[in-house]
Design a protein around this motif. Structure first.
Motif, PDB file in Angstrom:
ATOM      1  N   UNK A 134       0.831  -1.233  -0.084  1.00 23.68           N
ATOM      2  CA  UNK A 134      -0.128  -0.067   0.140  1.00 23.68           C
ATOM      3  C   UNK A 134       0.874   1.287  -0.010  1.00 23.68           C
ATOM      4  N   UNK A 135       1.810   1.194   0.850  1.00 28.72           N
ATOM      5  CA  UNK A 135       2.686   2.288   0.827  1.00 28.72           C
ATOM      6  C   UNK A 135       3.459   2.656  -0.366  1.00 28.72           C
ATOM      7  N   UNK A 136       3.601   1.709  -1.044  1.00 28.85           N
ATOM      8  CA  UNK A 136       4.343   1.901  -2.550  1.00 28.85           C
ATOM      9  C   UNK A 136       3.586   2.665  -3.578  1.00 28.85           C
ATOM     10  N   UNK A 137       2.287   2.827  -3.259  1.00 29.77           N
ATOM     11  CA  UNK A 137       1.378   3.338  -4.385  1.00 29.77           C
ATOM     12  C   UNK A 137       0.848   4.754  -4.090  1.00 29.77           C
ATOM     13  N   UNK A 138       1.653   5.672  -3.800  1.00 26.79           N
ATOM     14  CA  UNK A 138       1.516   6.998  -3.846  1.00 26.79           C
ATOM     15  C   UNK A 138       0.221   7.395  -2.917  1.00 26.79           C
ATOM     16  N   UNK A 139       0.177   7.060  -1.665  1.00 25.06           N
ATOM     17  CA  UNK A 139      -1.042   6.918  -0.679  1.00 25.06           C
ATOM     18  C   UNK A 139      -1.729   8.603  -0.286  1.00 25.06           C
ATOM     19  N   UNK A 140      -1.060   9.536  -0.682  1.00 23.71           N
ATOM     20  CA  UNK A 140      -1.403  10.716  -0.405  1.00 23.71           C
ATOM     21  C   UNK A 140      -2.967  11.229  -1.002  1.00 23.71           C
ATOM     22  N   UNK A 141      -3.283  10.322  -1.847  1.00 19.09           N
ATOM     23  CA  UNK A 141      -4.460  10.788  -2.497  1.00 19.09           C
ATOM     24  C   UNK A 141      -4.421  10.479  -3.946  1.00 19.09           C
ATOM     25  N   UNK A 142      -3.299  10.748  -4.494  1.00 19.90           N
ATOM     26  CA  UNK A 142      -2.939  10.729  -5.977  1.00 19.90           C
ATOM     27  C   UNK A 142      -3.084   9.358  -6.322  1.00 19.90           C
ATOM     28  N   UNK A 143      -4.053   8.521  -6.877  1.00 15.25           N
ATOM     29  CA  UNK A 143      -4.117   7.055  -6.801  1.00 15.25           C
ATOM     30  C   UNK A 143      -3.286   6.539  -7.806  1.00 15.25           C
ATOM     31  N   UNK A 144      -3.200   5.151  -7.747  1.00 15.19           N
ATOM     32  CA  UNK A 144      -2.255   4.438  -8.395  1.00 15.19           C
ATOM     33  C   UNK A 144      -3.198   3.283  -9.168  1.00 15.19           C
ATOM     34  N   UNK A 145      -3.005   3.137 -10.523  1.00 18.58           N
ATOM     35  CA  UNK A 145      -3.912   1.980 -11.167  1.00 18.58           C
ATOM     36  C   UNK A 145      -2.813   1.065 -11.808  1.00 18.58           C
ATOM     37  N   UNK A 146      -1.602   0.969 -11.285  1.00 14.74           N
ATOM     38  CA  UNK A 146      -0.298   0.085 -11.848  1.00 14.74           C
ATOM     39  C   UNK A 146      -0.947  -1.457 -12.139  1.00 14.74           C
ATOM     40  N   UNK A 147      -0.472  -1.759 -12.941  1.00  9.48           N
ATOM     41  CA  UNK A 147      -0.742  -3.246 -13.222  1.00  9.48           C
ATOM     42  C   UNK A 147      -0.646  -4.262 -12.160  1.00  9.48           C
ATOM     43  N   UNK A 148      -1.537  -4.970 -11.884  1.00  8.62           N
ATOM     44  CA  UNK A 148      -1.212  -6.208 -10.773  1.00  8.62           C
ATOM     45  C   UNK A 148      -1.530  -5.602  -9.267  1.00  8.62           C
ATOM     46  N   UNK A 149      -1.701  -4.156  -9.247  1.00  5.66           N
ATOM     47  CA  UNK A 149      -2.121  -3.846  -7.820  1.00  5.66           C
ATOM     48  C   UNK A 149      -3.394  -3.697  -7.597  1.00  5.66           C
ATOM     49  N   UNK A 150      -4.171  -4.307  -6.676  1.00  5.97           N
ATOM     50  CA  UNK A 150      -5.595  -4.105  -6.405  1.00  5.97           C
ATOM     51  C   UNK A 150      -5.553  -3.475  -5.038  1.00  5.97           C
ATOM     52  N   UNK A 151      -6.876  -3.086  -4.751  1.00  7.80           N
ATOM     53  CA  UNK A 151      -7.410  -2.783  -3.334  1.00  7.80           C
ATOM     54  C   UNK A 151      -8.359  -3.544  -3.017  1.00  7.80           C
ATOM     55  N   UNK A 152      -8.460  -4.363  -2.123  1.00  8.72           N
ATOM     56  CA  UNK A 152      -9.587  -5.403  -1.920  1.00  8.72           C
ATOM     57  C   UNK A 152      -9.783  -4.907  -0.410  1.00  8.72           C
ATOM     58  N   UNK A 153     -11.365  -5.087  -0.386  1.00 11.43           N
ATOM     59  CA  UNK A 153     -11.683  -4.594   1.275  1.00 11.43           C
ATOM     60  C   UNK A 153     -13.172  -4.915   1.339  1.00 11.43           C
ATOM     61  N   UNK A 154     -13.642  -4.477   2.495  1.00  9.02           N
ATOM     62  CA  UNK A 154     -15.240  -4.790   2.951  1.00  9.02           C
ATOM     63  C   UNK A 154     -15.903  -3.400   3.329  1.00  9.02           C
ATOM     64  N   UNK A 155     -17.121  -3.228   2.838  1.00 11.18           N
ATOM     65  CA  UNK A 155     -17.903  -1.871   3.380  1.00 11.18           C
ATOM     66  C   UNK A 155     -18.854  -2.756   4.620  1.00 11.18           C
ATOM     67  N   UNK A 156     -18.395  -2.152   5.573  1.00 10.61           N
ATOM     68  CA  UNK A 156     -19.007  -2.691   6.776  1.00 10.61           C
ATOM     69  C   UNK A 156     -19.859  -1.700   7.772  1.00 10.61           C
ATOM     70  N   UNK A 157     -20.790  -2.252   8.491  1.00  6.60           N
ATOM     71  CA  UNK A 157     -21.509  -1.641   9.708  1.00  6.60           C
ATOM     72  C   UNK A 157     -23.066  -1.862   9.616  1.00  6.60           C
ATOM     73  N   UNK A 158     -23.769  -2.682   9.350  1.00 10.27           N
ATOM     74  CA  UNK A 158     -22.793  -4.303   9.325  1.00 10.27           C
ATOM     75  C   UNK A 158     -22.155  -4.363   8.091  1.00 10.27           C
ATOM     76  N   UNK A 159     -22.831  -5.209   7.068  1.00  8.12           N
ATOM     77  CA  UNK A 159     -22.360  -5.147   5.585  1.00  8.12           C
ATOM     78  C   UNK A 159     -23.321  -4.638   4.645  1.00  8.12           C
ATOM     79  N   UNK A 160     -22.692  -3.838   3.780  1.00  8.56           N
ATOM     80  CA  UNK A 160     -23.394  -3.012   2.833  1.00  8.56           C
ATOM     81  C   UNK A 160     -23.371  -3.832   1.304  1.00  8.56           C
ATOM     82  N   UNK A 161     -24.407  -4.106   0.809  1.00 13.94           N
ATOM     83  CA  UNK A 161     -24.746  -4.937  -0.411  1.00 13.94           C
ATOM     84  C   UNK A 161     -25.062  -3.969  -1.430  1.00 13.94           C
ATOM     85  N   UNK A 162     -24.086  -4.140  -2.699  1.00 18.97           N
ATOM     86  CA  UNK A 162     -24.557  -3.453  -3.784  1.00 18.97           C
ATOM     87  C   UNK A 162     -24.641  -1.975  -3.539  1.00 18.97           C
TER      88      UNK A 162
END
Length: 691
Positions: free
Chosen positions: A13-41
């Motif tokens: 994560x730190x290698x990918x310009x974390x200040x808000x200038x996002x990166x779409x480098x090939x092979x780098x992904x962001x995976x996560x979950x939207x919670x509180x409970x869980x939000x679908x769609x």
């Protein structure tokens, strides 16, 4: 249920310009979950420009049934949760639709669990020039959890205490996020809206000043930009009806006259005959009673107030009052000092008293969002105060038809309604014996004297109006658990403890024992350390202002002759006193981080044209004036958001991350059941970008 999502190594994560200038480098992904409970769609995107919106060209996806998402690249994350999304609770397996859209955010440094808490964190970063570490430390400290637990998926948290804290914060923050999303609309600055609603940490001191007995239209009905008397006239929502439901041809007279003894000019009952069925000016040319003239009191009790509101029509104020047509009276409030304060800061024109009726009950709702109980009232001295409403709704009082009164215009006083009292019966509407009209505290200073030969610090328990000590949780108790400082400062508290003649003496100081709600509670009984620490005199308030030593939460109740209550106080004297207090607060060393809320406990029996939202069996009720004064308050702003007395408790709760009082939860459930919005927490009045 299987739920899997990839947590990327921090180094990636730190290698990918974390200040808000996002990166779409090939092979780098962001995976996560939207919670509180869980939000679908829910729509998820990389927020490459850090504006809190899913813009064209930004990588986006939709969460699956487990709330999981994967995006190409890495950056801060935005989640737009629309009404086509749902919220799934893994504990109950209940899926609920989204009624009000939400926007969640998460900074690039912590974008794998996106929730209301990550949204708070991002708002704090927006407020501190993007300092992730400081914002994280600040938020964890406020919530009382460790930093390593702060940004996790609370559904998977194994420590019960931490899980409860995180869930409570998420649920409460979602309310504010919903309001911020509505503030911004589809194209507004959502990042700024979230910042204003969520960055309450700037507030160090909350001061509540509680005045008495005026409806909004009664003093602020002519305030520019507010929903006032002009709207009532234009929309024809002011006419009062008679006992039979017909529109009154004229208002009934003010029985006993408007002015009290010794006031000039004298406005007698005969002077008030045949007024048009409409709002009228108390201080206008016809009566010319200025703001410094005392006027008669009006009934403002629990059952009659509900009859006056009449399901939201507000058309039975005159017929159910003991003051006749005076209910429709109003002032030109523009000469008052607090009118000017309202022009300088924020006036809330959609703020309702928390409970039906009078001061006694509304003071309870200010500190605990609760109604006091009188256990076994039917077999106790309180039996003499039991009400017996005869209406099918369990609350309306029936007319004594044997008296032959068929119109309020020939009653020469309030029509003879039967069954009024201070304690509710147990019936289809009430599950307990609730004390809803004025009762006296069991502890001195009380309107009831000690028993003969009894403890001088107590009131005689055998008097029907002595309320047994209460034990419910108050906002003070919640603050104390977290070691947060607070106090209730009451004008003439010390004088009334030392000399009973100061209680209800109708002159100066005219201490009102039923305006001191903490004195009804067992945990603040005489001799307790809590009483010494938290129940203070008005002079202590003035000293603390001067010394810059106010507690984090302050309640101030002016003594009787300064509280603006009709009958024994006037508007002008109380207005000057409160304005002087505000000026002293603005000169205090604590002012730069202070919020002051000046409000009225209830309407004092006066009519207001706005229908209260339908809530629970205790309220909310008639609209009252409320002014928010702070370096952070919006300047020259009229806030139309929906609030009531409990909104003060919500602000305190949200600012200091307290668990919600039961009454706040039940009030919102009742509002939702009737199709109304939950009560706001006053954050719509703030603009934290102001310096």
């Amino acid at each position: 249920m299987n739920r899997t999502f990839q947590l990327l190594p921090l180094a990636t994560l730190l290698s990918a310009a974390l200040s808000g200038c996002g990166s779409t480098s090939t092979g780098v992904t962001t995976s996560g979950v939207v919670t509180g409970s869980y939000f679908r769609h829910a729509k998820v995107c990389l927020d490459n420009n850090n504006n809190g919106r899913c813009d064209a060209g930004e990588a986006s996806t939709v969460t699956d049934n487990n709330g999981v998402f994967t995006l190409p690249g890495t950056a801060a994350v935005v989640v737009e949760i629309g009404t086509d999304a749902t919220r799934f609770d893994p504990v109950t397996n209940i899926e609920t639709p989204i009624i009000q859209p939400l926007v969640f955010r998460a900074p690039a440094q912590a974008n794998q669990v996106v929730s209301a808490i990550s949204t708070e964190l991002q708002a704090l970063m927006d407020d501190n020039n993007g300092d992730f570490a400081t914002a994280k430390t600040m938020l964890a400290k406020r919530l009382g959890v460790s930093e390593d637990k702060l940004l996790g998926d609370h559904n998977k948290e194994t420590d019960a205490t931490t899980k409860t804290i995180l869930k409570t914060e998420i649920d409460q923050s979602i309310e504010r996020i919903s309001e911020a999303t509505a503030d911004a609309g589809k194209s507004g600055d959502i990042a700024l809206a979230l910042r204003n609603r969520l960055t309450l940490d700037r507030i160090s001191n909350i001061v509540v000043i509680y005045a008495e007995n005026h409806a909004f239209d009664n003093i602020f009905g002519k305030f520019p930009g507010a929903n006032g008397l002009d709207n009532a006239i234009q929309n024809n929502v002011y006419k009062q009806i008679d006992l039979d439901g017909s529109v009154l041809p004229v208002l009934p007279p003010t029985w006993g006259g408007i002015s009290v003894a010794g006031v000039t000019p004298v406005v007698a009952q005969a002077d008030t005959a045949n007024l048009p069925n409409a709002p009228f000016s108390i201080d206008g040319p016809k009566f010319n009673l200025p703001l410094n003239a005392k006027t008669r009191d009006l009934d403002h009790s629990f059952f009659f107030n509900q009859m006056q509101i009449n399901g939201g029509k507000n058309d039975r104020f005159a017929v159910a009052s003991d003051a006749g047509g005076l209910v429709m009276g109003n002032y030109d409030g523009s000469p008052t000092r607090m009118w000017q304060k309202a022009k300088d800061y924020t006036l809330a024109d959609n703020y309702f008293m928390g409970a039906f009726g009078g001061s006694f009950l509304n003071h309870f709702w200010l500190i605990c969002a609760c109604t006091p109980v009188y256990p076994n009232a039917d077999t106790s001295p309180g039996k003499a105060k039991l009400a017996s409403p005869g209406g099918a709704d369990g609350v309306s009082l029936l007319l004594d038809t044997s008296k032959g009164i068929t119109s309020v215009l020939n009653s020469n006083g309030r029509p003879p309604f039967l069954g009024n009292g201070a304690i509710t019966p147990i019936n289809s509407r009430f599950d307990k014996f609730y004390a809803v009209n004025t009762m006296q505290p069991a502890y001195q200073p009380s309107g009831n004297t000690p028993a003969t030969g009894g403890d001088p610090t107590l009131a005689d328990p055998n008097v029907a109006t002595t309320l047994p000590p209460q034990t419910m949780t108050t906002i003070g108790d919640l603050l104390s658990v977290k070691n947060l400082s607070w106090a209730w400062f009451a004008g003439a508290w010390n004088d009334s403890l030392s000399n009973r003649t100061n209680i209800y003496n109708q002159t100066v100081p005219n201490f009102q024992a039923h305006h001191q709600p903490f004195n009804y509670f067992k945990q603040f009984a005489p001799g307790t350390q809590a009483r010494t620490d938290h129940l203070k005199d008005g002079t202590d308030f003035q000293t603390a202002i001067q010394n810059g030593t106010l507690p984090q939460v302050t309640f101030y109740k002016p003594q009787g002759d300064l509280n603006e209550h009709p009958g024994y106080a006037d508007v002008a004297k109380g207005d000057q006193h409160i304005s002087d207090i505000i000026d002293k607060l603005k000169s205090s060393p604590q002012w730069k981080n202070m919020v002051v809320i000046v409000t009225f406990d209830e309407n004092g029996g006066f009519w207001d044209h706005v229908s209260p939202p339908k809530g629970d069996v205790f309220g909310p009720s008639t609209r009252v004036p409320t002014i928010i004064i702070s370096p952070y308050a919006k300047k020259g702003f009229v806030d139309h958001a929906q609030y009531d007395t409990t909104s003060i408790l919500r602000l305190i709760t949200h600012r200091f991350s307290l668990p919600p009082l039961d009454g706040l939860v039940s009030r919102d459930k009742a509002l939702a059941a009737s199709g109304s919005k939950p009560m706001g927490d006053l954050t719509g009045a703030f603009d934290f970008t102001q310096k």
